[in-house]
Each structure stands twice: as structure tokens, then as C-alpha cells.
Write a protein that holds these residues in place. Sequence first.
Motif, short mmCIF file in Angstrom:
data_model
loop_
_atom_site.label_atom_id
_atom_site.label_comp_id
_atom_site.label_asym_id
_atom_site.label_seq_id
_atom_site.Cartn_x
_atom_site.Cartn_y
_atom_site.Cartn_z
N VAL A 41 42.14 64.04 58.91
CA VAL A 41 43.53 64.07 59.41
C VAL A 41 44.11 62.66 59.47
N GLY A 44 48.24 61.76 59.04
CA GLY A 44 49.06 62.12 60.19
C GLY A 44 48.71 61.33 61.42
N MET A 45 47.45 61.06 61.60
CA MET A 45 46.99 60.30 62.76
C MET A 45 47.53 58.87 62.72
N THR A 164 40.56 69.91 58.63
CA THR A 164 41.56 69.31 57.76
C THR A 164 42.71 70.28 57.51
N GLY A 167 44.77 70.54 60.66
CA GLY A 167 45.55 69.31 60.79
C GLY A 167 46.76 69.30 59.87
N GLY A 168 46.58 69.82 58.63
CA GLY A 168 47.69 69.86 57.70
C GLY A 168 48.74 70.90 58.06
N GLY A 171 49.24 70.02 62.45
CA GLY A 171 49.24 68.65 62.94
C GLY A 171 47.86 68.24 63.43
N TRP A 172 47.59 66.95 63.34
CA TRP A 172 46.26 66.46 63.68
C TRP A 172 45.93 66.67 65.16
N ALA A 175 44.18 69.95 65.81
CA ALA A 175 42.76 69.98 65.46
C ALA A 175 41.89 69.49 66.61
#
Length: 402
Positions: A41, A44-45, A164, A167-168, A171-172, A175
Motif C-alpha cells: 500500500v 497511498g501511504m 494490497t 488498500g487499492g 484505501g491503505w 487495510a
Amino acid sequence: MSTTPTRTPTPTAARLPLAALLALATAVFVTSLTETLPAGVLPGMSADLGVGEPAAGQAVTVYAAGTALTAIPLAAATAAWPRKRLLLTAMTGFAAANTVTALSGSYPLTMAARFLAGVAAGLAWALLAGYARALAPAGLRGKAVAVAMTGVPVALALGVPAGTFIGGALGWRAAFALMTAVTAALLGWIALLVPDRPGRDARDAGGRAPMATALTVPGVVPVLFVTLLFVLAHTVLYAYITAFLDRAGLGGSAGAVLLVFGGASLLGVWATGAWIDRRPRALAVASVLLVGCAAAGLAARADLPALVYAAAALWGLGWGGVPTLLQTAAAEAGGDRADAAQAMLVTLWNAAMAGGGIAGGVLLDRLGATALAWSVPVLLVPVLAVVAGARSHGFPAARTRS
């Protein structure tokens, strides 16, 4: 008058406490996935925290540092704690760390939470293998460790891709929040279904610390040496496998290659669980040879897709059972100081992971991707020699069913 013959009751066959062992396997899964989740992730992180991807990637490094720096002192400080209380404490630390990570908008706070997660990992990994053995009947302790260690390949094969994807899609932060939810459920599972076991005295009769005495036990040093070099060899290539495949023209196949690796790792765990109580030495030799041959194949012809997939399968088959093999070897060699031996193993494992990341980066930058693969069989030559030499202690041909 006739009499009915009485039958002598047969003893109940020894069985593994699967509900408890699967709880430990889930704890292993949580620790393994929490460590590697940032890699899936990362974009985004880094965007949310306002830092570049290299800085965000240090979330993995900080986690490993937390484990490596604290596993030994925490294992010594908590040696006398009941095992269930200690495991619940470690998992509570994970829940707290992942919650902070999911909510944090500050880079320093996120790194602090990741360090706390690494500390919790060191605490958990130092006790999990010994705890699994203590829960199992004699003769099935190696299988018990194998069941507990299935969390590692499951996290690699299924957990990281799932994290993953989440997260996609969400959003991270989602997760990491999901990891908190899994850990909260695990805490209830442990509290209800995992039997407790006592801790150990922090010092021996002579007043010596357990780490010092563990190093004097025959077999412990060879197991630790093998752990350091074997994990280093694996990590040098695994940490940069995407870059390696990209340089070979197979960058788009990285996900499929890793899926093959993960699936073969599960098979390796199964094989290890089936044979570890009878043929630990043969398993150790086979693991070293499989990983070494797989890396040599990648080094020789990474341009052939069929060979790359075959090598990934051999690599996963050889590597999948390694956590079980080494944890069990440390526990057997350590004897009364098994917890201390495992704490040192956890420290060296994480130090080797950090060292493999650094060494792999240097090799990739200065010598190219092929050097990553060739480094693996080179590093495994002394590993094979030590396994071959530790015949009586460390890696015996067979273990007693005690």
C-alpha cells in the motif's frame, strides 16, 4: 453360567490441539502480514503522510528494527510470565499499533506505531514455537510447530495480495483497520480456547542469564548461524524479486511468480510438518539444496518464463518449511533454555532481513540483478556445511519422540 469377557480399554490416540494451534497460526499470520503490508500500500501511504515512497517504505525497516532490538531483552524480562498472558499482551500491542497506524496523519507517529508493532512481534515470535510445542503431546511437537508456522506462507501467498487489494479498493488505512479487527477477534479466540502454560525461571541455578547459558548448549550456535545466513540469502533475492524480474523482461509477471512461490511454500510447510519429527536433518539439507538450485536457475536463465516459474516453485518448496525447521531446531537444541534460544533466533532473523535488504540493494546497484541470484548459492555453501557438521546436536538425523 456364561461370562462376558471384559475388554481392556485402549488408550486414546494422541492428537494435536488444533483449535489452540490454529490460534497460534493466526497470530503468526498477523505478525507476518503486519510486517509486510506497507509494501503493498506504499503509494497511498506515502501520499497521505506527505513523504516520498522511500521514506514510507521505512515502515518495514522500523518494524524489523523494533523486533531485532527488543526480542532478547523482552524475552528475558518476561521469561517467568505465563505464556497465555504474554501472548495476549503481544497481540494487544499489535491491535494498538495497527489502530494508530490506520488513524495517524503524522509520519513520526506512524513510524512510532510501526516500531511498537515490531516490539510486539519480537515478544510473540520468541514464545510462539515453544508455546506450540508445550501444547502438543510427545511425538507430535514438531507437527505442532509446523501448524503454528503455517501463518507465514499464508501471509505471503494470500494475505499480502488481499491487503494490497483492500488498500487499492478502500484505501491503505482500511487495510490496517482490518488487521486490528482480525487481532481483536484473535484475542477472544486465545482467551477462550488456548490453554495456558507456565513460564520459566529467568536465571539458572548459578544465577546466570538465560541467553548466556543458551549459547553454551550444544547445537544452539549452529542453529543460530544457519538462521543468520539462510535468511540473509533468501532476503537478498526476495526483497528485490520484482526488480530482478523486471530486468529480465518479466516485470509484469511478478504477481504470478510470487503466487507460485506462495503456493509451493504451503506445500513445503505440509511436507515439513509430516517429516520433522522423523527426518529433521534430511529436511534441512533438502531446503538448502532446493533454495540454492532455484536461485542458480534464476541466475542462469531468467529470460525463460517456464524456468522462472519452475524455480519459484522449487524456491517456495524449499523455503516454506524453514521457519518451522529453525524454530524447532532451536527449541530442541535449547532444551530448558529454548525460549532464550528462540529469542536470539528471532533477533538474528530480523537482523538478517534488514541486512539482506541492504546487501541486495548494493548488489543490484553495483553488480546488476544477476548478482542477486548468484549470491544465494554462495551464501548457502557454509549453511550446508554447518548443517552437515551438526550431526549430534542442532540438526540430528532423527529426534527422540519425547
